[in-house]
Design a protein around this motif. Structure first.
Motif: not given
Length: 510
Positions: A70, A78, A80-82, A385
């Motif tokens: 993250e 990187r 992410d939340q998806h 996150s």
């Protein structure tokens, strides 16, 4: 003993096996168990369960790696939340595919060769993770390591149950779970985010070591005598059992019992035979246990352990909490391994489900009742996150989620973890064992995939309490299922267990 001397002994014991009174047969069985040499058996089991070590290592790989990715400087890598939920859950989709393919591999290649075959996708998957240059390589690496885990999940318990004898089968049947826990614990130790002992790429490289060691050791181990007999390889089966039990033991009597059981069963299962309770009852019990095991939430909790602890802001740092839970899990599985052949399977399943019920209920009620200002959570923060969540708790009451999770893992590891795998390999009939074990693994990992995929969206949409209260309801269902459906198999041979399902006579299990 020469080959020419061996056959008369087998014929003699065959006659004795059929004519001995029940009390005499039991006395001979006990004397035989005391005479066995288990060193080679333990070596064969150790070689096989290295695959479970790799499985446990790969399963929790996202726990320290997701926070690192993250914060990765490269946009191509990187998360992410998806993408983070996919990185965590796609492993279980690969495991389901592995279980599906094992329905053929177990009966075509045999148990040992199926385990050895799993080394290929596992090594390739770790290589993709170590050299990943984009998200697709990360996801494909997770799928391949998951596929290997699905193959070993369906093959290793069957291999162990078929080469073990009743005196140690419960203890050895817990070894896959012990090694999986040990693999997870080693991963937690090497991947303590943010101060990783090994970079996430080198963690993947480290995962190659047990895979290669397993492949090398299994080259020198025998195949399952029951599988060899089902293929008509009688001399090879007798030699395999001789190697596992010792030449100076009365292994020929056990060989004749196995041979007699195999002789009663045809090579293939027809559709008409699926209506026979002898086949469908053990398959439904094994599949139901795998389904309920995953619905209890263990895979979600293990995969997202560090983010869950970040969300609840427990009193210790999340990476140390994860390692502490791993140690508790290892200790509980060891207790189960020692007590399984003494206390029995069912009592441990009852205790296990009861502890899981109390722990999940405590966790759900804690999150619901304790204000966010006390447990350190942020109302609009998502579980994925984790890098943005507060690192320090504000109240010692935050020890409750740590203790609840530790007790949940302890309860799971005492019963519904190792015993579910053991009973699957014990109660499935030989003629359907390869196909049915693969089917059970497919059910297991499709359930795990669904839960891990929807876990984060449910938490973000409702709260963390919802899945934990759901897991508590499932744990209550586990207690009912154990009491109504699960037979006690402690101290019984695989042939006696098959006789129970064939005739319905509980005297075979007494």
């Amino acid at each position: 003993m020469e080959r020419g001397d061996r056959q008369p002994l087998v014929r003699k014991t065959s006659s004795s096996y059929r004519t001995f009174p029940e009390s005499t047969a039991r006395r001979l069985d006990k004397e035989y168990l005391r005479s066995l040499h288990n060193k080679r058996l333990y070596l064969a089991v150790f070689a096989a369960v290295l695959g479970n070590f790799s499985f446990g290592f790969a399963l929790v790989y996202p726990s320290p790696v997701i926070p690192a990715l993250e914060a990765h400087p490269s946009p191509a890598l990187r998360l992410d939340q998806h993408t983070a939920p996919w990185f965590g859950s796609v492993f279980t989709l690969g495991a389901a595919a592995g279980g599906l393919s094992t329905m053929l591999l177990n009966d075509c290649l045999g148990r040992k060769l199926s385990i050895m075959f799993s080394a290929l996708p596992s090594a390739l998957g770790y290589a993709l993770l170590a050299g990943a240059q984009g998200l697709w390589m990360l996801l494909l690496g997770r799928v391949l390591t998951g596929y290997a885990g699905g193959v070993t999940s369906a093959s290793i318990p069957v291999y162990i149950s078929e080469i073990s004898h009743p005196g140690v089968r419960g203890m050895l049947g817990a070894c896959p779970q012990i090694m999986a826990v040990l693999g997870s614990l080693v991963l937690y130790a090497l991947g303590k985010y943010p101060r990783l002992v090994l970079d996430w790429r080198w963690l993947a490289v480290a995962g190659e070591v047990p895979v290669l060691a397993m492949l090398l050791l299994l080259c020198f181990m025998p195949n399952s005598p029951r599988f060899l007999l089902s293929q008509g390889k009688e001399e090879e089966a007798l030699g395999s059992l001789c190697w596992l039990r010792g030449e100076d033991t009365d292994y020929a009597r056990e060989y004749e019992q196995i041979k007699d059981s195999v002789r009663k069963q045809s090579r293939r299962v027809s559709c008409a035979e699926l209506k026979d309770p002898f086949l469908y009852k053990p398959i439904l019990i094994a599949g139901g246990m795998r389904f309920l095991q995953q619905l209890s939430g263990v895979t979600c909790i293990l995969v997202y352990l560090q983010p869950i602890f970040k969300k609840t802001a427990v009193i210790l740092k999340a990476e140390y909490d994860a390692a502490l839970v791993g140690l508790v899990r290892l200790s509980a599985v060891a207790i189960a391994a020692v007590s399984m052949d003494k206390a029995g399977r069912k009592i441990l399943l009852f205790v296990s489900a009861g502890i899981m019920l109390a722990s999940n209920l405590t966790m759900g009620l804690y999150i619901h009742l304790v204000p966010a200002s006390h447990n350190g959570t942020v109302a609009n923060a998502t579980l994925g996150s984790s890098a943005n969540l507060p690192a320090e708790p504000t109240n010692y009451i935050t020890l409750i989620p740590l203790l609840a999770t530790m007790f949940f893992i302890m309860g799971y590891a005492m019963g519904w973890g190792p015993i579910t795998w053991l009973l699957m390999s014990e109660i499935l009939p030989l003629k359907a064992r390869g196909v049915a074990s693969g089917l059970c693994v497919v059910v297991s990992w499709l359930t795990a995939f669904t839960l891990t995929q929807f876990f984060l969206p449910v938490v973000n949409a409702f709260s963390l309490e919802v899945p934990f209260l759901f897991f508590a309801v499932i744990s209550a269902g586990n207690i009912l299922f154990t009491g109504c459906c699960v037979p006690e198999t402690k101290g019984r041979s695989l042939e006696q267990i098959e006789a129970f399902f064939r005739t319905g006579r509980r005297s075979f299990l007494r």
